[in-house]
Design a protein around this motif. Structure first.
Motif: not given
Length: 242
Positions: A174, A208-209, A211-212, A214, A225-228, A230
Motif C-alpha cells: 500500500n 495516481y491517487n 490507495k488506487s 487510476g 479505478q484499479m484497487g491496490r 488487485s
C-alpha cells in the motif's frame, strides 16, 4: 456454506421465546430456510457470472491469440464478491498460463494477464454485455513496464532500472515498493482529492491517487479505478517465484 447454515439456525433458535415455542418453531424454520435460499441464489448467480466471464475471456483469446494452444484461464475478481460488488467492478482480471499437455500437467509456461475494462451498463437484466468490455492482454514484461511508470507516477523516483530491479525482487504494498522488510520506493501520501498523472502510451494514462491506480482510457474517455489489492495480486502472479 455449512457455517452460514449453522449460524442462521442457531440464531433462529436463540431469538424464539420459550412461550409459544411450538407455535413459532415452524415459522422460524421457514424464515431461516428462506434466508438460506436467498444466500444460495446469490452464490449461484455469482458463480454463473464467473463461468460466463471465463468463457467469454477464453473466446476472446481463441479469436485474437491463435498462438495460445494450451493454457489455463481463471478470473481473479469474482471470489468472495456479492452481485452488487461485481456490477460496480470497473476492471475484470484474468490470469492465463500456458502448459505442456500431459497427465496431470503443471502450469509452468509463460504467464499473461487479461484485463477487461468495463463501461456503464455492462451488467443488465439480461446478464453481462461483453460489447461494453475493452480487452488488454499483458505479459510480465509489459506489466513491469506499466508498473515502472505507475511507480514513477506515485513516487519521486525516476530511475527506470532501479524501479524495475525493486519491482522484480520485491513486491508492491500500500505504501510503496518493498524488498523484504525494507521500503525501497515510498509512495506519495495524498489526500482523496489530489491526483498525479502520467502518460503511458497512446491508449492509457495513469492517474495516481491514495490507495488506487487510476487508468484513463483515451478511446472511451473513461477513468477506471484499479484497487491496490488487485495490483498486488497481479504482481505476485508474475513475480511470486522471485
Amino acid at each position: 456454506m455449512k457455517k452460514i447454515i449453522l449460524t442462521i439456525l442457531l440464531l433462529s433458535m436463540c431469538i424464539v421465546p420459550k412461550t409459544g415455542y411450538s407455535q413459532q418453531k415452524g415459522a422460524v424454520v421457514a424464515a431461516a430456510a428462506g434466508a438460506l435460499l436467498a444466500i444460495g441464489a446469490g452464490v449461484a448467480a455469482v458463480e454463473q457470472m464467473k463461468e460466463r466471464a471465463e468463457l467469454t475471456a477464453t473466446q476472446y483469446i481463441l479469436s485474437n491469440n491463435p498462438e495460445f494452444e494450451n493454457f489455463s484461464l481463471k478470473t481473479l475478481d469474482f471470489d468472495g464478491k456479492k452481485l452488487k460488488d461485481i456490477s460496480n467492478t470497473s476492471v475484470i482480471t484474468f490470469k492465463i498460463q500456458e502448459f505442456i499437455p500431459t497427465d496431470k500437467p503443471k502450469l509452468n509456461g509463460k504467464k499473461h494477464i487479461l484485463l477487461g475494462f468495463t463501461s456503464y451498463g455492462w451488467i443488465n437484466e439480461y446478464g453481462i454485455d461483453y460489447e461494453k468490455v475493452m480487452w488488454f492482454l499483458i505479459d510480465s514484461e509489459e506489466w513491469l513496464n506499466m508498473m515502472t511508470v505507475y511507480v514513477k507516477t506515485a513516487s519521486g523516483e525516476d530511475r527506470d532500472n532501479y524501479i524495475k530491479e525493486s519491482l522484480t525482487n520485491g513486491k508492491i504494498v500500500n505504501k510503496g515498493v518493498k524488498i523484504k522488510s525494507k521500503m525501497e520506493v515510498p509512495f506519495y501520501q495524498l489526500s482523496g482529492d489530489l491526483y498525479v498523472t502520467k502518460d503511458y502510451n497512446d491508449e492509457i494514462k495513469f492517474i495516481y491517487n491514495e490507495k488506487s491506480l487510476g487508468i484513463f482510457l483515451k478511446e472511451t474517455k473513461n477513468l477506471v479505478q484499479m484497487g491496490r489489492g488487485s495490483i498486488i495480486d497481479i504482481h505476485e502472479f508474475f513475480f511470486k517465484e522471485n
